[in-house]
Design an enzyme around this catalytic site. Structure first.
Site, short mmCIF file in Angstrom:
data_model
loop_
_atom_site.label_atom_id
_atom_site.label_comp_id
_atom_site.label_asym_id
_atom_site.label_seq_id
_atom_site.Cartn_x
_atom_site.Cartn_y
_atom_site.Cartn_z
N ASP A 72 8.79 2.62 -92.92
CA ASP A 72 8.63 3.26 -94.17
C ASP A 72 8.58 2.27 -95.07
OD1 ASP A 72 10.97 3.38 -93.83
OD2 ASP A 72 12.08 4.75 -95.30
N ASP B 181 -4.92 3.07 -91.25
CA ASP B 181 -5.82 3.46 -92.14
C ASP B 181 -4.94 2.71 -92.99
OD1 ASP B 181 -6.74 4.88 -90.46
OD2 ASP B 181 -7.23 6.21 -91.57
N TYR C 77 1.80 12.75 -80.03
CA TYR C 77 0.08 13.41 -79.29
C TYR C 77 0.04 14.09 -78.43
CZ TYR C 77 -1.99 10.90 -82.89
OH TYR C 77 -2.60 9.72 -84.39
C1 IPM Z 1 -7.42 7.52 -84.88
C2 IPM Z 1 -8.22 8.79 -85.47
C3 IPM Z 1 -7.71 10.40 -84.03
C4 IPM Z 1 -5.81 9.69 -84.24
C5 IPM Z 1 -7.88 11.21 -84.51
C6 IPM Z 1 -9.37 11.43 -84.82
C7 IPM Z 1 -7.39 12.16 -83.55
O1 IPM Z 1 -7.48 8.97 -86.80
O2 IPM Z 1 -8.08 6.48 -84.04
O3 IPM Z 1 -6.91 6.27 -85.79
O4 IPM Z 1 -4.89 10.47 -85.07
O5 IPM Z 1 -5.82 8.78 -82.88
MG MG Z 2 -6.97 7.10 -87.04
#
Ligand code: IPM
Ligand code: MG
Length: 385
Positions: A227, A255, A145
């Protein structure tokens, strides 16, 4: 009105469902203040897609400074299709990275619990979900990032794009230490997640974990490849306690883990920095979900992730652990009583027996009502979330 402490919180409602879930979160934090004797002074900031429209930039320097000066930042969601053009010079999400990087919010805590009343909401078998209570500690200011270069280039071979995965030893160490400390206060097990069979940054990550582990003899720990970890999160989710991992792996695994909780709309997060305030640790609090444009403006978004993020804010930044526990209990009670936003309802918005489908605001009011009726005494044994 109240004689108790006053806290300063910057609010970024943001885009999509952000304003609705933030209104719900604020409402519940205010109610906790009335119950527990503190007040919050909110400062609203325009950040994200809304700021691109208003000012031409995703976040203004002065708004970042405001976020730095307050006790905590409360954020709804940022982004949306309107600003998604891949060739656009500015993107709403850049505001998130400016906040995370600029405020040095290096640790992102994403607790995952399964409310017993929601076990039927997850696609997983109930027997797999019993006892799930894990905490993902995601590194938030390094890795892909933030690594440079990150760009697209024209070359004789055609277009080439590059991203850079870069970690310093110090960045890994502060995250890993915090994860060990958190594990020590929970069930004393740490899973460090990497891809050391491929990535040099992961091999450095492993070395640092092994060095730090020596300071935490009471914590059992293991390395796990990302993984295999993704598979185990579904196969044996209750076996995890604290998961420590780098930025992108943490994004993906959290997620995935939300499926355990029944919906992405259930998971809160705290992004903690290095600065101590008069009341706790400076931090930013937001649901892990995005701006959900398909639900925006319809009073359909689940506010629970934001409300639980408010509870995390009270615990970590504002020094109000009893109020935090009380909000978590009020959320659990509202769910036990059968209240469901559409994401939690059986089959596309249909109420199952004993449940009632409610909107964003009504869910918040139901939680406020249970909070107002709650016992004032701190309940011992509230876990670190
Ligand atoms: C999160 C989101 C963000 C990330 C996106 C919106 C850039 O998915 O906070 O998990 O990837 O960090
Ligand atoms: Mg996210």
């Amino acid at each position: 009105m109240t004689e108790g402490p006053r806290y300063r919180v910057a609010v970024i409602a943001g885009d999509g469902v952000g304003p609705e879930v933030i209104a719900a979160g604020r409402r519940v934090v205010e109610a906790a203040g009335a119950r527990f004797g503190f007040a919050v002074e909110w400062t609203d900031l325009v950040v994200g897609g809304a700021a691109i429209d208003a000012f031409g930039v995703p976040i203004r320097a002065e708004d970042l400074e405001t976020c730095r000066a307050v006790d905590a930042v409360f954020l709804g969601a940022i982004g949306g299709p309107k600003w998604d053009d891949p060739n656009a010079p500015v993107r709403p999400e850049q505001a998130l990275f400016t906040l995370r990087g600029g405020l040095e919010l290096f640790a992102n805590l994403r607790p995952v619990r399964v409310e017993p009343s929601l076990v039927g909401t997850s696609p997983l078998r109930p027997s797999l979900l019993a006892g799930v209570d894990l905490l993902i500690v995601r590194e938030l200011t390094g890795g892909l990032y933030f690594g440079r270069p990150s760009e697209e280039r024209e070359t004789p071979q055609g277009r080439v794009a590059v991203d850079t995965l870069w970690y310093t030893e110090g960045e890994i160490r502060r995250l890993v230490r915090l994860a060990f400390e958190l594990a020590r206060g929970r069930r004393r097990h740490l899973t460090s997640v990497d891809k050391a069979n491929v990535l040099a940054s992961s091999r450095l990550w492993r070395k640092v974990v092994e060095e730090e582990a020596a300071d935490f003899p009471e914590v059992t720990w293991e390395h796990r490849l990302v993984d295999a970890c993704a598979m185990m999160l579904i196969k044996r989710p209750a076996s995890f306690d604290v998961i420590a991992t780098e930025n992108m792996f943490g994004d993906i695994l959290s997620d995935e883990a939300s499926v355990l909780a029944g919906s992405l709309g259930m998971l809160p997060s705290a992004s903690l920095g290095t600065r101590r305030t008069d009341h706790g640790i400076h931090g930013l609090y937001e649901p892990i979900h995005g701006s959900a444009p398909h639900l925006a403006g319809q009073d359909r978004a689940n506010p629970v992730a934001t409300i639980l993020s408010g509870a995390m804010m009270l615990r970590w930044s504002l020094g109000q652990p009893s109020a935090s526990d009380a909000i978590e209990r009020a959320v659990a009670e509202a769910l036990e009583d059968g209240l469901r936003t559409v994401d939690l309802a059986a089959g596309a918005g249909e109420a199952a027996a004993g449940t009632k489908v409610v909107g964003t605001a009504e869910m918040a009011e139901a939680i406020v009502a249970r909070l107002a009726a709650s016992e004032l005494a701190a309940v011992p044994g509230g876990s670190v979330r």
